[in-house]
Design a protein around this motif. Structure first.
Motif, PDB file in Angstrom:
ATOM      1  N   LYS A   1       2.197  -7.745   9.228  1.00 53.15           N
ATOM      2  CA  LYS A   1       2.619  -7.628   7.833  1.00 53.15           C
ATOM      3  C   LYS A   1       4.137  -7.698   7.810  1.00 53.15           C
ATOM      4  O   LYS A   1       4.802  -6.992   8.552  1.00 53.15           O
ATOM      5  N   LEU A   2       4.681  -8.551   6.976  1.00 56.43           N
ATOM      6  CA  LEU A   2       6.124  -8.745   6.921  1.00 56.43           C
ATOM      7  C   LEU A   2       6.795  -7.841   5.884  1.00 56.43           C
ATOM      8  O   LEU A   2       7.987  -7.958   5.655  1.00 56.43           O
ATOM      9  N   GLY A   3       6.039  -6.990   5.286  1.00 49.63           N
ATOM     10  CA  GLY A   3       6.530  -6.069   4.275  1.00 49.63           C
ATOM     11  C   GLY A   3       5.417  -5.112   3.927  1.00 49.63           C
ATOM     12  O   GLY A   3       4.394  -5.045   4.619  1.00 49.63           O
ATOM     13  N   GLN A   4       5.597  -4.406   2.828  1.00 54.53           N
ATOM     14  CA  GLN A   4       4.592  -3.428   2.431  1.00 54.53           C
ATOM     15  C   GLN A   4       3.549  -4.059   1.520  1.00 54.53           C
ATOM     16  O   GLN A   4       3.890  -4.709   0.533  1.00 54.53           O
ATOM     17  N   LEU A   5       2.308  -3.875   1.859  1.00 52.77           N
ATOM     18  CA  LEU A   5       1.197  -4.278   1.009  1.00 52.77           C
ATOM     19  C   LEU A   5       0.522  -3.012   0.506  1.00 52.77           C
ATOM     20  O   LEU A   5       0.384  -2.046   1.256  1.00 52.77           O
ATOM     21  N   THR A   6       0.088  -3.027  -0.736  1.00 48.73           N
ATOM     22  CA  THR A   6      -0.593  -1.862  -1.292  1.00 48.73           C
ATOM     23  C   THR A   6      -1.845  -2.311  -2.037  1.00 48.73           C
ATOM     24  O   THR A   6      -2.026  -3.494  -2.325  1.00 48.73           O
ATOM     25  N   GLY A   7      -2.686  -1.370  -2.352  1.00 50.65           N
ATOM     26  CA  GLY A   7      -3.860  -1.623  -3.186  1.00 50.65           C
ATOM     27  C   GLY A   7      -4.760  -2.730  -2.672  1.00 50.65           C
ATOM     28  O   GLY A   7      -5.123  -2.779  -1.500  1.00 50.65           O
ATOM     29  N   HIS A   8      -5.099  -3.633  -3.566  1.00 53.28           N
ATOM     30  CA  HIS A   8      -6.019  -4.725  -3.237  1.00 53.28           C
ATOM     31  C   HIS A   8      -5.446  -5.667  -2.190  1.00 53.28           C
ATOM     32  O   HIS A   8      -6.191  -6.229  -1.387  1.00 53.28           O
TER      33      HIS A   8
ATOM     34  N   TRP B   1      -5.890  -7.629   3.474  1.00 54.40           N
ATOM     35  CA  TRP B   1      -5.290  -7.788   4.809  1.00 54.40           C
ATOM     36  C   TRP B   1      -6.186  -7.134   5.855  1.00 54.40           C
ATOM     37  O   TRP B   1      -6.506  -7.743   6.878  1.00 54.40           O
ATOM     38  N   LYS B   2      -6.589  -5.896   5.601  1.00 59.32           N
ATOM     39  CA  LYS B   2      -7.385  -5.147   6.579  1.00 59.32           C
ATOM     40  C   LYS B   2      -8.762  -5.772   6.798  1.00 59.32           C
ATOM     41  O   LYS B   2      -9.309  -5.694   7.902  1.00 59.32           O
TER      42      LYS B   2
ATOM     43  N   ILE C   1     -15.027 -14.210   3.632  1.00 60.04           N
ATOM     44  CA  ILE C   1     -14.402 -14.005   2.338  1.00 60.04           C
ATOM     45  C   ILE C   1     -15.232 -13.070   1.481  1.00 60.04           C
ATOM     46  O   ILE C   1     -14.704 -12.276   0.723  1.00 60.04           O
ATOM     47  N   GLU C   2     -16.550 -13.133   1.637  1.00 58.60           N
ATOM     48  CA  GLU C   2     -17.428 -12.237   0.902  1.00 58.60           C
ATOM     49  C   GLU C   2     -17.091 -10.781   1.214  1.00 58.60           C
ATOM     50  O   GLU C   2     -16.957  -9.946   0.320  1.00 58.60           O
ATOM     51  N   ALA C   3     -16.940 -10.466   2.497  1.00 59.94           N
ATOM     52  CA  ALA C   3     -16.606  -9.112   2.905  1.00 59.94           C
ATOM     53  C   ALA C   3     -15.226  -8.711   2.429  1.00 59.94           C
ATOM     54  O   ALA C   3     -15.001  -7.584   1.982  1.00 59.94           O
ATOM     55  N   ALA C   4     -14.282  -9.632   2.487  1.00 58.04           N
ATOM     56  CA  ALA C   4     -12.919  -9.333   2.060  1.00 58.04           C
ATOM     57  C   ALA C   4     -12.869  -9.046   0.563  1.00 58.04           C
ATOM     58  O   ALA C   4     -12.204  -8.116   0.112  1.00 58.04           O
ATOM     59  N   LEU C   5     -13.577  -9.818  -0.207  1.00 58.55           N
ATOM     60  CA  LEU C   5     -13.572  -9.613  -1.651  1.00 58.55           C
ATOM     61  C   LEU C   5     -14.302  -8.335  -2.036  1.00 58.55           C
ATOM     62  O   LEU C   5     -13.894  -7.633  -2.943  1.00 58.55           O
ATOM     63  N   THR C   6     -15.373  -8.018  -1.336  1.00 60.56           N
ATOM     64  CA  THR C   6     -16.100  -6.777  -1.588  1.00 60.56           C
ATOM     65  C   THR C   6     -15.230  -5.577  -1.271  1.00 60.56           C
ATOM     66  O   THR C   6     -15.194  -4.603  -2.009  1.00 60.56           O
ATOM     67  N   ALA C   7     -14.477  -5.663  -0.175  1.00 56.05           N
ATOM     68  CA  ALA C   7     -13.604  -4.558   0.219  1.00 56.05           C
ATOM     69  C   ALA C   7     -12.483  -4.331  -0.772  1.00 56.05           C
ATOM     70  O   ALA C   7     -11.980  -3.228  -0.898  1.00 56.05           O
ATOM     71  N   SER C   8     -12.083  -5.370  -1.495  1.00 53.05           N
ATOM     72  CA  SER C   8     -10.961  -5.209  -2.412  1.00 53.05           C
ATOM     73  C   SER C   8     -11.392  -4.740  -3.792  1.00 53.05           C
ATOM     74  O   SER C   8     -10.572  -4.525  -4.649  1.00 53.05           O
ATOM     75  N   ASN C   9     -12.665  -4.592  -4.028  1.00 45.07           N
ATOM     76  CA  ASN C   9     -13.144  -4.108  -5.341  1.00 45.07           C
ATOM     77  C   ASN C   9     -13.116  -2.617  -5.438  1.00 45.07           C
ATOM     78  O   ASN C   9     -13.169  -1.856  -4.644  1.00 45.07           O
TER      79      ASN C   9
END
Length: 148
Positions: free
Chosen positions: A37-44, A49-50, A140-148
């Motif tokens: 990560k080149l900076g701070q990521l937050t929230g969704h 990223w994770k 992508i399915e898992a990534a999108l589910t994780a961000s909800n």
């Protein structure tokens, strides 16, 4: 060939069985390492990223040189979700914000095979230490589910 198909990465050609040494540059860079990560990521953005980066690393599709692209991908996803959840903004402004953020997200996502059509052209064999196959198909399915 301007306007032609983008060149497939060498590693992908090797996996697909289409690699030909005479059609590749002799001194092609071979990046190593994992994205940071080149900076701070937050929230969704952080959730994406994770969920996404470890899977791209395990399939060999992301290296340290991809840090900026992956960071931007996650930032644009976070921006899209921010607009999506903002029910107080002017509806037109919200729609334009969502469309702009999603277009940027999708452009970068395609580079990593995260859209259905781009993923269909990949033939990825998971590393020995990764989970069973089929995992990348649900990436992508898992990534999108994780961000909800």
């Amino acid at each position: 060939m301007p306007g032609g198909r983008p060149r497939k990465p060498t590693e992908q050609q090797r996996r697909d069985g289409t690699y030909r040494r005479d059609r590749r540059p002799g001194n092609e860079p071979k990046p190593t390492g994992e994205p940071e990560k080149l900076g701070q990521l937050t929230g969704h953005a952080l959730k994406l990223w994770k969920a996404l980066v470890p899977q791209l690393v395990s399939t060999g599709l992301a290296k340290s040189v991809d840090s900026a692209e992956l960071f931007a991908l996650c930032q644009w996803w976070g921006e899209y979700r921010r607009w999506d959840l903002d029910k107080k903004s002017d509806p037109y402004k919200r729609l334009v914000g969502m469309a702009t953020a999603y277009k940027q997200f999708r452009t970068i996502a395609a580079k990593f095979g995260l859209t259905p059509s781009d993923r269909a052209s990949l033939n990825v064999t998971p590393n020995d230490d990764s989970k069973p196959s089929g995992r990348f198909g649900k990436l992508i399915e898992a990534a999108l589910t994780a961000s909800n």
